[in-house]
Design a protein around this motif. Structure first.
Motif, PDB file in Angstrom:
ATOM      1  N   ARG A 241     -37.219   0.988 -41.671  1.00 47.47           N
ATOM      2  CA  ARG A 241     -37.899   0.039 -40.752  1.00 47.47           C
ATOM      3  C   ARG A 241     -37.936   0.651 -39.470  1.00 47.47           C
ATOM      4  O   ARG A 241     -38.974   0.587 -38.815  1.00 47.47           O
ATOM      5  CB  ARG A 241     -36.710  -1.237 -40.489  1.00 47.47           C
ATOM      6  CG  ARG A 241     -36.534  -2.071 -41.671  1.00 47.47           C
ATOM      7  CD  ARG A 241     -35.462  -2.979 -41.650  1.00 47.47           C
ATOM      8  NE  ARG A 241     -34.189  -2.006 -41.571  1.00 47.47           N
ATOM      9  CZ  ARG A 241     -32.890  -2.733 -41.523  1.00 47.47           C
ATOM     10  NH1 ARG A 241     -32.748  -4.291 -41.257  1.00 47.47           N
ATOM     11  NH2 ARG A 241     -32.028  -2.011 -41.312  1.00 47.47           N
ATOM     12  N   ILE A 242     -36.920   1.333 -38.782  1.00 46.70           N
ATOM     13  CA  ILE A 242     -37.188   2.277 -37.788  1.00 46.70           C
ATOM     14  C   ILE A 242     -38.108   3.050 -37.787  1.00 46.70           C
ATOM     15  O   ILE A 242     -38.931   3.635 -36.892  1.00 46.70           O
ATOM     16  CB  ILE A 242     -35.610   2.832 -37.038  1.00 46.70           C
ATOM     17  CG1 ILE A 242     -34.882   1.362 -36.826  1.00 46.70           C
ATOM     18  CG2 ILE A 242     -35.735   3.640 -36.081  1.00 46.70           C
ATOM     19  CD1 ILE A 242     -33.235   1.689 -36.601  1.00 46.70           C
ATOM     20  N   GLU A 243     -37.986   3.898 -39.043  1.00 56.40           N
ATOM     21  CA  GLU A 243     -39.078   5.047 -39.159  1.00 56.40           C
ATOM     22  C   GLU A 243     -40.553   4.508 -39.041  1.00 56.40           C
ATOM     23  O   GLU A 243     -41.336   5.352 -38.602  1.00 56.40           O
ATOM     24  CB  GLU A 243     -38.755   5.937 -40.479  1.00 56.40           C
ATOM     25  CG  GLU A 243     -37.256   6.640 -40.344  1.00 56.40           C
ATOM     26  CD  GLU A 243     -37.320   7.566 -39.165  1.00 56.40           C
ATOM     27  OE1 GLU A 243     -38.064   8.454 -38.834  1.00 56.40           O
ATOM     28  OE2 GLU A 243     -36.407   7.503 -38.206  1.00 56.40           O
ATOM     29  N   LEU A 244     -40.650   3.524 -39.830  1.00 56.16           N
ATOM     30  CA  LEU A 244     -41.872   2.960 -39.885  1.00 56.16           C
ATOM     31  C   LEU A 244     -42.352   2.477 -38.389  1.00 56.16           C
ATOM     32  O   LEU A 244     -43.571   2.739 -38.016  1.00 56.16           O
ATOM     33  CB  LEU A 244     -42.103   1.605 -40.713  1.00 56.16           C
ATOM     34  CG  LEU A 244     -43.241   0.744 -40.310  1.00 56.16           C
ATOM     35  CD1 LEU A 244     -44.446   1.273 -41.049  1.00 56.16           C
ATOM     36  CD2 LEU A 244     -43.076  -0.639 -41.375  1.00 56.16           C
ATOM     37  N   PHE A 245     -41.542   1.912 -37.481  1.00 58.20           N
ATOM     38  CA  PHE A 245     -42.018   1.396 -36.129  1.00 58.20           C
ATOM     39  C   PHE A 245     -42.386   2.714 -35.175  1.00 58.20           C
ATOM     40  O   PHE A 245     -43.319   2.725 -34.593  1.00 58.20           O
ATOM     41  CB  PHE A 245     -40.799   0.891 -35.564  1.00 58.20           C
ATOM     42  CG  PHE A 245     -41.112   0.553 -33.951  1.00 58.20           C
ATOM     43  CD1 PHE A 245     -41.710  -0.774 -33.635  1.00 58.20           C
ATOM     44  CD2 PHE A 245     -40.559   1.187 -33.039  1.00 58.20           C
ATOM     45  CE1 PHE A 245     -42.099  -1.324 -32.576  1.00 58.20           C
ATOM     46  CE2 PHE A 245     -41.090   0.700 -31.873  1.00 58.20           C
ATOM     47  CZ  PHE A 245     -41.398  -0.408 -31.366  1.00 58.20           C
TER      48      PHE A 245
ATOM     49  N   ILE B 112     -35.427  -2.005 -31.503  1.00 59.45           N
ATOM     50  CA  ILE B 112     -34.292  -1.891 -32.383  1.00 59.45           C
ATOM     51  C   ILE B 112     -33.699  -2.929 -32.808  1.00 59.45           C
ATOM     52  O   ILE B 112     -33.496  -3.569 -33.960  1.00 59.45           O
ATOM     53  CB  ILE B 112     -33.595  -0.956 -31.895  1.00 59.45           C
ATOM     54  CG1 ILE B 112     -34.024   0.555 -31.504  1.00 59.45           C
ATOM     55  CG2 ILE B 112     -32.238  -0.585 -33.029  1.00 59.45           C
ATOM     56  CD1 ILE B 112     -34.644   1.199 -32.632  1.00 59.45           C
ATOM     57  N   SER B 113     -33.372  -3.863 -31.764  1.00 59.72           N
ATOM     58  CA  SER B 113     -32.882  -5.305 -32.257  1.00 59.72           C
ATOM     59  C   SER B 113     -33.756  -6.026 -33.001  1.00 59.72           C
ATOM     60  O   SER B 113     -33.391  -6.715 -34.243  1.00 59.72           O
ATOM     61  CB  SER B 113     -32.545  -6.118 -30.859  1.00 59.72           C
ATOM     62  OG  SER B 113     -32.085  -7.180 -31.358  1.00 59.72           O
ATOM     63  N   PHE B 114     -35.033  -6.113 -32.699  1.00 56.81           N
ATOM     64  CA  PHE B 114     -36.100  -6.621 -33.709  1.00 56.81           C
ATOM     65  C   PHE B 114     -36.152  -6.214 -35.026  1.00 56.81           C
ATOM     66  O   PHE B 114     -36.046  -7.097 -36.086  1.00 56.81           O
ATOM     67  CB  PHE B 114     -37.528  -6.818 -33.125  1.00 56.81           C
ATOM     68  CG  PHE B 114     -38.499  -6.684 -33.932  1.00 56.81           C
ATOM     69  CD1 PHE B 114     -38.867  -8.056 -34.487  1.00 56.81           C
ATOM     70  CD2 PHE B 114     -39.473  -5.780 -34.176  1.00 56.81           C
ATOM     71  CE1 PHE B 114     -40.007  -8.098 -35.267  1.00 56.81           C
ATOM     72  CE2 PHE B 114     -40.518  -5.867 -35.011  1.00 56.81           C
ATOM     73  CZ  PHE B 114     -40.803  -7.238 -35.391  1.00 56.81           C
ATOM     74  N   LEU B 115     -36.129  -4.862 -35.149  1.00 57.70           N
ATOM     75  CA  LEU B 115     -36.288  -4.334 -36.323  1.00 57.70           C
ATOM     76  C   LEU B 115     -34.840  -4.635 -37.356  1.00 57.70           C
ATOM     77  O   LEU B 115     -35.193  -4.901 -38.552  1.00 57.70           O
ATOM     78  CB  LEU B 115     -36.514  -2.780 -36.387  1.00 57.70           C
ATOM     79  CG  LEU B 115     -37.750  -2.398 -35.709  1.00 57.70           C
ATOM     80  CD1 LEU B 115     -37.645  -1.075 -35.286  1.00 57.70           C
ATOM     81  CD2 LEU B 115     -38.764  -2.869 -36.466  1.00 57.70           C
ATOM     82  N   LEU B 116     -33.698  -4.579 -36.749  1.00 56.16           N
ATOM     83  CA  LEU B 116     -32.616  -4.969 -37.635  1.00 56.16           C
ATOM     84  C   LEU B 116     -32.414  -6.294 -38.182  1.00 56.16           C
ATOM     85  O   LEU B 116     -31.638  -6.649 -38.644  1.00 56.16           O
ATOM     86  CB  LEU B 116     -31.495  -4.228 -36.645  1.00 56.16           C
ATOM     87  CG  LEU B 116     -31.412  -3.015 -36.593  1.00 56.16           C
ATOM     88  CD1 LEU B 116     -30.016  -2.389 -35.643  1.00 56.16           C
ATOM     89  CD2 LEU B 116     -31.105  -2.112 -38.080  1.00 56.16           C
ATOM     90  N   HIS B 117     -33.344  -7.295 -37.274  1.00 55.33           N
ATOM     91  CA  HIS B 117     -33.429  -8.755 -37.759  1.00 55.33           C
ATOM     92  C   HIS B 117     -34.237  -8.998 -39.208  1.00 55.33           C
ATOM     93  O   HIS B 117     -34.452  -9.806 -39.470  1.00 55.33           O
ATOM     94  CB  HIS B 117     -33.829  -9.568 -36.718  1.00 55.33           C
ATOM     95  CG  HIS B 117     -32.811 -10.019 -35.472  1.00 55.33           C
ATOM     96  ND1 HIS B 117     -32.563  -8.988 -34.656  1.00 55.33           N
ATOM     97  CD2 HIS B 117     -31.901 -11.019 -35.533  1.00 55.33           C
ATOM     98  CE1 HIS B 117     -31.341  -9.740 -33.929  1.00 55.33           C
ATOM     99  NE2 HIS B 117     -31.203 -10.943 -34.391  1.00 55.33           N
ATOM    100  N   LEU B 118     -34.891  -7.842 -39.345  1.00 56.39           N
ATOM    101  CA  LEU B 118     -35.903  -8.004 -40.492  1.00 56.39           C
ATOM    102  C   LEU B 118     -35.184  -7.143 -42.061  1.00 56.39           C
ATOM    103  O   LEU B 118     -34.202  -6.383 -41.608  1.00 56.39           O
ATOM    104  CB  LEU B 118     -37.033  -7.044 -40.373  1.00 56.39           C
ATOM    105  CG  LEU B 118     -37.983  -7.349 -39.138  1.00 56.39           C
ATOM    106  CD1 LEU B 118     -39.204  -6.455 -38.817  1.00 56.39           C
ATOM    107  CD2 LEU B 118     -38.220  -9.217 -38.992  1.00 56.39           C
TER     108      LEU B 118
ATOM    109  N   PHE C 273     -28.718   3.272 -28.857  1.00 57.72           N
ATOM    110  CA  PHE C 273     -28.463   1.989 -28.715  1.00 57.72           C
ATOM    111  C   PHE C 273     -27.629   1.656 -29.591  1.00 57.72           C
ATOM    112  O   PHE C 273     -27.251   2.209 -30.643  1.00 57.72           O
ATOM    113  CB  PHE C 273     -29.978   1.244 -29.248  1.00 57.72           C
ATOM    114  CG  PHE C 273     -31.041   1.925 -28.250  1.00 57.72           C
ATOM    115  CD1 PHE C 273     -31.185   1.543 -27.185  1.00 57.72           C
ATOM    116  CD2 PHE C 273     -32.090   2.613 -29.092  1.00 57.72           C
ATOM    117  CE1 PHE C 273     -32.450   2.272 -26.453  1.00 57.72           C
ATOM    118  CE2 PHE C 273     -33.190   3.152 -28.450  1.00 57.72           C
ATOM    119  CZ  PHE C 273     -33.250   2.779 -27.087  1.00 57.72           C
ATOM    120  N   GLY C 274     -26.940   0.337 -29.199  1.00 58.35           N
ATOM    121  CA  GLY C 274     -25.690  -0.047 -30.146  1.00 58.35           C
ATOM    122  C   GLY C 274     -25.713  -1.615 -30.263  1.00 58.35           C
ATOM    123  O   GLY C 274     -25.154  -2.253 -29.797  1.00 58.35           O
ATOM    124  N   PRO C 275     -26.809  -2.190 -31.033  1.00 59.90           N
ATOM    125  CA  PRO C 275     -26.974  -3.419 -31.235  1.00 59.90           C
ATOM    126  C   PRO C 275     -25.828  -3.956 -32.208  1.00 59.90           C
ATOM    127  O   PRO C 275     -25.409  -3.243 -32.966  1.00 59.90           O
ATOM    128  CB  PRO C 275     -28.250  -3.756 -32.029  1.00 59.90           C
ATOM    129  CG  PRO C 275     -28.618  -2.037 -32.629  1.00 59.90           C
ATOM    130  CD  PRO C 275     -28.019  -1.166 -31.607  1.00 59.90           C
TER     131      PRO C 275
END
Length: 393
Positions: free
Chosen positions: A15-19, A75-81, A174-176
């Motif tokens: 997800r993060i690599e895609l973003f 990062i927070s947004f992506l980890l909600h997916l 970052f540390g979500p």
């Protein structure tokens, strides 16, 4: 693509690599400056998809400033997916599920399918595995999850997952963290410092600091919240540090208190791992220089906690003593601490000796180590020092 090290999951996240791939294609300058062939591969592989509606959406609504209010929000947004770019159902979505973000999510999903991003991600497994393996190789004694559980006490411990994500194209760390009904997810998302033979490398000191601080929130936050009414009595302590704390994005006494406690725990874990002196120089002083003036008060209380674990089996059980320590702070101490912090930020540059100053000195003391186990290296060093000594007039 992941590796488990003593209960901590290290991974590269699709997800993060895609973003960040989307950022590269859109020409956004907020990917890191590290020299990686990986970036060129992305640009070449996805160039023909630059006309996808996703990029028009981004052009009309800049990612930073319009879509996201802060640098850590993506990062927070992506980890909600989930990995299919659907909203997760096991964590709260109230703060992130807006109309704009849902549109971004759907466009990202459509782009990933149209460009077959999954195949591209999987084709780079060798790169991801090399980075992961290199990091794991350098973490021989990495047992930070268990150390943290022992330090904070895991009595009625919730189900907590500890995750470190290598963020190949990002910058900043970052540390979500997400608290769920019966547990929590802790993340340390770290960006590379540089590259070696075209492979990104990551700073281990940064990793330890981030892991200790962010993972400690899982214990510090609920411990503070259970006594929030009492800690609110100490809100007068916020006033002297309000402006520097707000400048660091901590806008309430509650958040400042939690950060102080979390950073104090990180400093004590650093002392346990690297020694008191190293922790003082590299952790305590660094944070105090940022106006965290109550840090030492909490650290001293935690030292007492460490000495009386039979009486205080968990951090939560010790919180009344933390309250007492903060309550005992006097106004003159605050004034003195603020003055000390100012001197930390203004080193005496004028008195730092210049390397050439030795040639004007009458006496020069060169100290050599003793009991060196490597005889060959020791002999070579001493031979060099003796030769250098004879060169000095």
């Amino acid at each position: 693509c992941s590796k488990m090290v003593n209960g901590v999951n290290f991974s590269v996240d699709p997800r993060i690599e895609l973003f960040h791939t989307i950022e590269v294609i859109s020409g956004m300058p907020l990917v890191n400056y590290i020299d990686l062939d990986y970036k060129q591969k992305i640009a070449i592989r996805f160039e023909k998809f630059s006309g996808h509606p996703l990029f028009e959406f981004i052009r009309r609504r800049p990612i930073y400033g319009k879509i996201f209010p802060s640098i850590d929000a993506p990062i927070s947004f992506l980890l909600h997916l989930n990995n299919d770019l659907e909203w997760r159902k096991d964590i709260g979505l109230q703060e992130v599920r807006t109309g704009t973000l849902d549109s971004l999510r759907m466009l990202m999903k459509d782009f990933a399918q149209a460009a077959d991003y999954k195949t591209f991600f999987n084709s780079n497994q060798d790169l991801y595995q090399i980075s992961l393996s290199t990091m794991v190789y350098n973490l021989k004694d990495f047992d930070e999850k268990n150390r943290l559980l022992r330090y904070c006490g895991d009595g009625r411990q919730r189900n907590i997952s500890f995750n470190v994500i290598l963020n190949f194209l990002g910058w900043g760390n970052f540390g979500p963290r997400f608290f769920k009904q019966n547990g929590a997810e802790m993340y340390a998302v770290i960006a590379p410092e540089k590259s070696a033979i075209r492979v990104p490398t990551f700073n281990l000191s940064t990793l330890y600091r981030l892991v200790w601080h962010e993972f400690a929130h899982s214990f510090a936050n609920p411990a503070v919240e259970k006594m929030q009414n009492r800690f609110d009595e100490l809100e007068y302590l916020w006033e002297p540090v309000k402006e520097p704390m707000k400048a660091q994005a901590y806008h309430t006494w509650q958040s400042v208190l939690k950060e102080h406690l979390t950073e104090a725990i990180a400093c004590r874990l650093a002392a346990e791992k690297f020694g008191e002196g190293a922790a003082e120089i590299n952790f305590v002083r660094t944070e105090k220089s940022k106006q965290w003036i109550y840090l030492e008060t909490i650290i001293n209380a935690l030292k007492d906690y460490e000495s009386h674990r039979k009486d205080y089996p968990s951090l939560e059980s010790f919180m009344p003593r933390i309250f007492d320590a903060l309550k005992s702070i006097k106004p003159d101490q605050i004034v003195r601490w603020q003055a000390e912090v100012q001197t930390m930020g203004n080193p005496g540059v004028a008195v730092i000796p210049n390397v050439s100053a030795i040639y004007n000195s009458k006496n020069i003391l060169i100290i050599l180590s003793s009991a060196e186990t490597d005889f060959k290296a020791d002999s070579a060093l001493k031979a060099f020092v003796h030769k250098f000594r004879n060169l000095v007039p």
